[in-house]
Motif scaffolding. Structure first.
Motif, mmCIF file in Angstrom:
data_model
loop_
_atom_site.group_PDB
_atom_site.id
_atom_site.type_symbol
_atom_site.label_atom_id
_atom_site.label_comp_id
_atom_site.label_asym_id
_atom_site.label_seq_id
_atom_site.Cartn_x
_atom_site.Cartn_y
_atom_site.Cartn_z
ATOM 1 N N ARG A 45 56.896 71.545 71.497
ATOM 2 C CA ARG A 45 57.334 71.597 70.103
ATOM 3 C C ARG A 45 58.151 70.340 69.808
ATOM 4 N NH1 ARG A 45 57.998 77.116 67.966
ATOM 5 N NH2 ARG A 45 56.886 78.564 69.341
ATOM 6 N N LYS A 47 59.997 67.839 66.474
ATOM 7 C CA LYS A 47 60.368 67.723 65.069
ATOM 8 C C LYS A 47 60.263 66.256 64.672
ATOM 9 C CE LYS A 47 63.172 70.210 62.915
ATOM 10 N NZ LYS A 47 64.354 70.869 62.279
ATOM 11 N N THR A 49 61.241 62.662 63.280
ATOM 12 C CA THR A 49 62.500 61.925 63.329
ATOM 13 C C THR A 49 62.445 60.763 62.350
ATOM 14 O OG1 THR A 49 61.680 60.524 65.129
ATOM 15 C CG2 THR A 49 62.910 62.501 65.747
ATOM 16 N N VAL A 259 51.696 72.721 61.977
ATOM 17 C CA VAL A 259 53.075 73.142 61.752
ATOM 18 C C VAL A 259 53.254 74.531 62.340
ATOM 19 C CG1 VAL A 259 54.820 73.678 60.009
ATOM 20 C CG2 VAL A 259 53.250 71.753 59.663
ATOM 21 N N ASP A 290 61.596 68.709 58.149
ATOM 22 C CA ASP A 290 62.258 69.888 58.710
ATOM 23 C C ASP A 290 61.301 70.749 59.529
ATOM 24 O OD1 ASP A 290 64.683 69.233 57.478
ATOM 25 O OD2 ASP A 290 64.059 70.205 55.604
ATOM 26 N N GLU A 291 60.039 70.416 59.524
ATOM 27 C CA GLU A 291 59.048 71.227 60.218
ATOM 28 C C GLU A 291 59.146 71.057 61.738
ATOM 29 O OE1 GLU A 291 57.375 69.896 56.254
ATOM 30 O OE2 GLU A 291 58.346 68.941 57.968
ATOM 31 N N GLU A 292 58.580 72.038 62.432
ATOM 32 C CA GLU A 292 58.397 71.956 63.879
ATOM 33 C C GLU A 292 56.899 71.860 64.121
ATOM 34 O OE1 GLU A 292 60.892 73.887 67.472
ATOM 35 O OE2 GLU A 292 59.755 75.320 66.246
#
Length: 316
Positions: A45, A47, A49, A259, A290-292
């Motif tokens: 996982r 995120k 940057t 996502v 803000d998503e993973e």
């Protein structure tokens, strides 16, 4: 014999159960075998940057005496050449060699300081398009010449303001000022050329391939024929939203990412891509940051869907 068979039959369902939960013997570093993970399981996982991205292109070059450069039409229109006396003495300032007229305005075409006019690549009075090479000039000192292929030429186009060079086992790195155009030049003939000693007309200048020609600062010592590397900055993006390239399917202009949702499921999302340094790629649209995301990313779609592209940007 019958007792042994019963033992084997009793163990088989147990092993099948263990394979479902722990794969009997785990081979992964964390005790799980990724090869046996259910399809769709996120192995990593990440995120997005924020970072500054700079992309560069490195080319192999050679120090060359009196390299030929090309001058292009600044606009589409009719070209008229200036009658210049033949000279082998470079000017210390730019010199106008032609104008291209469009909508009643004459746009000048100049050879840079330190060069001499070498020849016309189109006829006087010809109608030309913007960006077309129309004349050639000869840099009277040393230059560094680096060849390009067609794909590199489109990367370099419009990105020749930040160039550095390094002479192999010699000086550098140093800024290298690009001269002329990267476009291939057709053969041209210098106007009012002087005959050769044999009485034959002066030979035509040779056609060139796609190439970058740049000039080193005056205090850099160059040796004709020395090998050099030329690095061009092809793009910059400040505070770019960046994700690992492994999270993206498709790496030119458009792509898709998976996502991860709170319930563990995936939502495949279309994104617009920008610069990449080979490790991360810029996402210019489609994510908020803000998503993973799941790594690896989604499988490439079927070629029949939406004109799918491969990770290199080529049609599948």
């Amino acid at each position: 014999m019958e007792r042994t068979s019963m033992r084997v039959n009793a163990i088989a369902p147990l092993c099948a159960l263990l394979m479902t939960t722990t794969a009997c013997q785990a081979t992964g570093p964390d005790g799980a075998n990724p090869d046996l993970s259910p399809r769709g399981t996120a192995l990593t996982r990440v995120k997005p940057t924020r970072k500054d991205l700079t992309t560069t292109l490195s080319l192999a070059g050679t120090v060359t005496m009196r390299p030929t450069i090309g001058l292009v039409a600044p606009v589409a229109g009719k070209v008229r050449f200036v009658d210049l006396p033949a000279s082998d003495t470079p000017s210390t300032t730019p010199v106008r060699v032609a104008t291209v007229s469009a909508d009643g305005t004459a746009h000048p075409v100049e050879i840079p300081a330190g060069t001499v006019f070498a020849g016309r690549l189109v006829d006087d009075g010809a109608t030309v398009t913007a960006g077309m090479p129309i004349a050639s000039a000869e840099h009277t000192g040393y230059g560094i010449v680096a060849g390009l292929d067609a794909g590199q030429a489109y990367q370099v186009s419009g990105a020749t303001s930040d160039v550095r060079a390094q002479i192999e086992n010699g000086p550098g790195p140093f800024p290298c000022a690009v001269l002329g155009t990267i476009a291939a030049l057709p053969a041209g003939t210098a106007p009012e050329s002087t005959p050769e000693p044999s009485g034959e007309p002066a030979s035509r200048s040779a056609a060139t391939g796609l190439r970058v020609v740049c000039a080193a600062p005056g205090d850099v010592t160059l040796i004709n024929g020395a090998s050099a590397s030329v690095e061009l900055v092809t793009g910059r993006s400040a505070n770019a939203l960046a994700v690992p390239v492994e999270a993206v399917a498709g790496r030119r202009d458009r792509g898709r990412v998976d996502v991860l949702l709170p319930d563990g499921s995936r939502r495949t999302t279309d994104v617009v891509l920008g610069l990449t340094d080979g490790q991360v790629v810029e996402v210019t649209s489609g994510l908020t940051g803000d998503e993973e995301l799941a790594v690896p990313g989604p499988d490439l779609p079927d070629p029949a869907q939406d004109g799918a592209t491969t990770p290199t940007g080529q049609r599948r």
